[in-house]
Design an enzyme around this catalytic site. Structure first.
Site, short mmCIF file in Angstrom:
data_model
loop_
_atom_site.label_atom_id
_atom_site.label_comp_id
_atom_site.label_asym_id
_atom_site.label_seq_id
_atom_site.Cartn_x
_atom_site.Cartn_y
_atom_site.Cartn_z
N ASN A 9 0.86 -1.18 0.00
CA ASN A 9 0.00 0.00 0.00
C ASN A 9 0.90 1.23 0.00
O ASN A 9 1.58 1.50 0.99
CB ASN A 9 -0.89 -0.02 1.24
CG ASN A 9 -1.89 1.13 1.26
OD1 ASN A 9 -1.70 2.14 0.59
ND2 ASN A 9 -2.93 1.00 2.05
N THR A 11 0.34 4.28 0.34
CA THR A 11 -0.04 5.40 1.22
C THR A 11 0.06 5.05 2.70
O THR A 11 -0.11 5.92 3.55
CB THR A 11 -1.48 5.85 0.91
OG1 THR A 11 -2.39 4.78 1.19
CG2 THR A 11 -1.61 6.25 -0.55
N SER A 12 0.33 3.79 3.03
CA SER A 12 0.39 3.40 4.44
C SER A 12 1.60 4.02 5.13
O SER A 12 2.68 4.15 4.54
CB SER A 12 0.48 1.87 4.59
OG SER A 12 -0.77 1.28 4.35
N GLY A 13 1.40 4.36 6.41
CA GLY A 13 2.51 4.81 7.23
C GLY A 13 3.29 5.96 6.64
O GLY A 13 4.53 5.93 6.60
N ASP A 68 -3.20 -3.80 8.57
CA ASP A 68 -3.92 -5.06 8.68
C ASP A 68 -4.94 -5.22 7.56
O ASP A 68 -5.25 -6.35 7.15
CB ASP A 68 -4.62 -5.14 10.04
CG ASP A 68 -3.64 -5.36 11.19
OD1 ASP A 68 -2.58 -5.95 10.94
OD2 ASP A 68 -3.94 -4.93 12.31
N THR A 70 -4.53 -4.36 4.38
CA THR A 70 -3.81 -4.89 3.22
C THR A 70 -3.56 -6.39 3.38
O THR A 70 -3.72 -7.18 2.44
CB THR A 70 -2.48 -4.16 3.02
OG1 THR A 70 -2.73 -2.76 2.85
CG2 THR A 70 -1.74 -4.67 1.79
N GLU A 73 -6.71 -8.30 2.72
CA GLU A 73 -7.03 -8.41 1.29
C GLU A 73 -6.17 -9.46 0.61
O GLU A 73 -6.66 -10.24 -0.23
CB GLU A 73 -6.86 -7.05 0.61
CG GLU A 73 -7.96 -6.05 0.93
CD GLU A 73 -8.07 -4.95 -0.11
OE1 GLU A 73 -7.65 -5.17 -1.27
OE2 GLU A 73 -8.57 -3.87 0.23
N LYS A 214 -4.05 -19.61 20.51
CA LYS A 214 -3.00 -20.26 19.75
C LYS A 214 -3.15 -19.86 18.28
O LYS A 214 -4.26 -19.60 17.80
CB LYS A 214 -3.11 -21.77 19.87
CG LYS A 214 -3.04 -22.31 21.30
CD LYS A 214 -1.63 -22.27 21.84
CE LYS A 214 -1.58 -22.95 23.20
NZ LYS A 214 -0.23 -22.90 23.80
N GLU A 277 -13.49 -3.98 9.84
CA GLU A 277 -14.33 -3.37 8.82
C GLU A 277 -15.68 -4.07 8.77
O GLU A 277 -15.81 -5.24 9.16
CB GLU A 277 -13.66 -3.45 7.44
CG GLU A 277 -12.30 -2.77 7.36
CD GLU A 277 -12.38 -1.27 7.54
OE1 GLU A 277 -13.47 -0.70 7.27
OE2 GLU A 277 -11.38 -0.65 7.94
#
Length: 351
Positions: A9, A11-13, A68, A70, A73, A214, A277
């Site tokens: 992604n 655009t993440s972070g 999470d 990404t 998906e 677990k 989501e």
């Protein structure tokens, strides 16, 4: 030569992946993979489609780089395939629950990629509904529905954490929902403010929600919160933060199950949260797919009980959690009725 596909992604972070992509590709080449990369787009299911394409093309490894969402998906792209590539993750989101559970570094994307060099993997359980797959949680009820009212930048996988970010004023809106839950060891039929299915021990930053979870035993951790009383919910949160003691409280059902059927017992809508989501409405059936996807993990640092420690960010979050409990405990009793729910003349309209 083995082939790897990085699905990231961009655009993440704060675009951290774009800034470090060359270093990550170099690590994968050192691990023996001929490596290429794909940047996800705003198109719906961009990562799902690319993961499926790479899986069908015979790639040996898919690296999901992002939050999470990404990772979810990518799993949805390869989970239906008969022959599935291995997976690795490079966390670049906010909560990064899956990385926390696998003990993958969360503050250094190159170090996260270097976990692959250790050649340690675990065959992870994942969850399946009628239409989708999930990697960490499925939940339903008013405690989780409140997360949809929280701004996206503050929203987390699990309702409690959204309250920490948004504030205690949302809690008095919680009300019980009549539901029927059919699990391995029995049936729960009655009111509940939330049901929760967990696949790992890390949920929205908390690591004590399912303290004995677990990663690969074929079982969900099932939690049913029976009470809708504000102060009782806060007490359960306090017990959870105090070593996971909530799992023995009679106001809560805690068990393990490989399958769960959820049937609402009212005409009211029961929305389902999958990995943070909206994932559709109940009735819905959840199935644990035992050891379905092989993931690279830092096995040296994962204890047998799959409970991880606190880093600096976790300590900061713990402080916020304690402040949240203090805030709710000081809610004016005048604003609540005798059952611990908000009085009719004090209710705010749902946004």
């Amino acid at each position: 030569m083995k082939r790897a596909r990085v699905i990231y992604n961009p655009t993440s972070g704060k675009e951290i992946m774009k800034q470090n992509l060359a270093d990550i590709l170099d690590v994968l080449e050192r691990a023996g993979f001929e490596t290429s990369a794909y940047a996800t787009t705003p198109e719906p299911n961009s990562a799902v489609k690319e993961a499926r394409r790479a899986g069908l093309a015979g790639f040996d490894l898919i690296v999901a780089a992002g939050g999470d969402g990404t990772i979810n998906e990518v799993v949805n792209g390869i989970a239906p395939l008969e022959k599935r590539p291995k997976m690795a993750i490079i966390p670049a989101g906010t909560t990064n629950d899956y990385a926390r559970a696998l003990k993958v570094p969360r503050n250094n994307v190159k170090a996260a990629a270097e976990v692959i060099l250790k050649k340690q993997t675990v065959k992870m359980d994942i969850g399946k509904t009628d239409h989708d797959y999930f990697i960490n949680i499925a939940a339903g009820g008013h405690l989780t529905e409140l997360t949809y009212d929280v701004p996206s930048e503050l929203k987390s996988v699990f309702g409690y954490l959204a309250y920490l970010a948004k504030g205690a004023e949302l809690l008095p809106r919680v009300k019980p929902i009549p539901m029927k839950l059919v699990y391995d060891e029995g049936v729960y039929e009655g009111n509940a403010s939330m049901f929760f299915l967990g696949l790992t021990n890390s949920v929205g930053g908390f690591e004590q929600i399912a303290p004995d979870a677990k990663l690969d035993d074929g079982k969900f951790s099932l939690i049913v919160v029976k009470t809708a009383n504000v102060f009782e919910i806060v007490h359960l949160v306090a017990l959870m933060m105090n070593g996971g003691k909530h799992i023995k409280d009679p106001r809560l059902l805690y068990t393990k199950t490989s399958k769960l059927e959820v049937v609402p017992k009212t005409e009211d809508r029961l929305m389902i949260n999958l990995d943070g989501e909206y994932g559709g409405d109940a009735p819905m059936t959840f199935t644990n797919l035992h050891q379905h996807i092989e993931m690279y993990a830092n096995l040296d640092d994962i204890p047998d009980e799959a409970v991880v420690g606190m880093d600096e960010a976790d300590r900061d979050f713990d402080i916020v959690s304690k402040e949240f409990i203090q805030e709710v405990e000081h809610l004016s009793q005048e604003d609540l009725d005798g059952d611990g729910k908000i009085a009719d003349d004090k209710q705010s309209p749902k946004q």
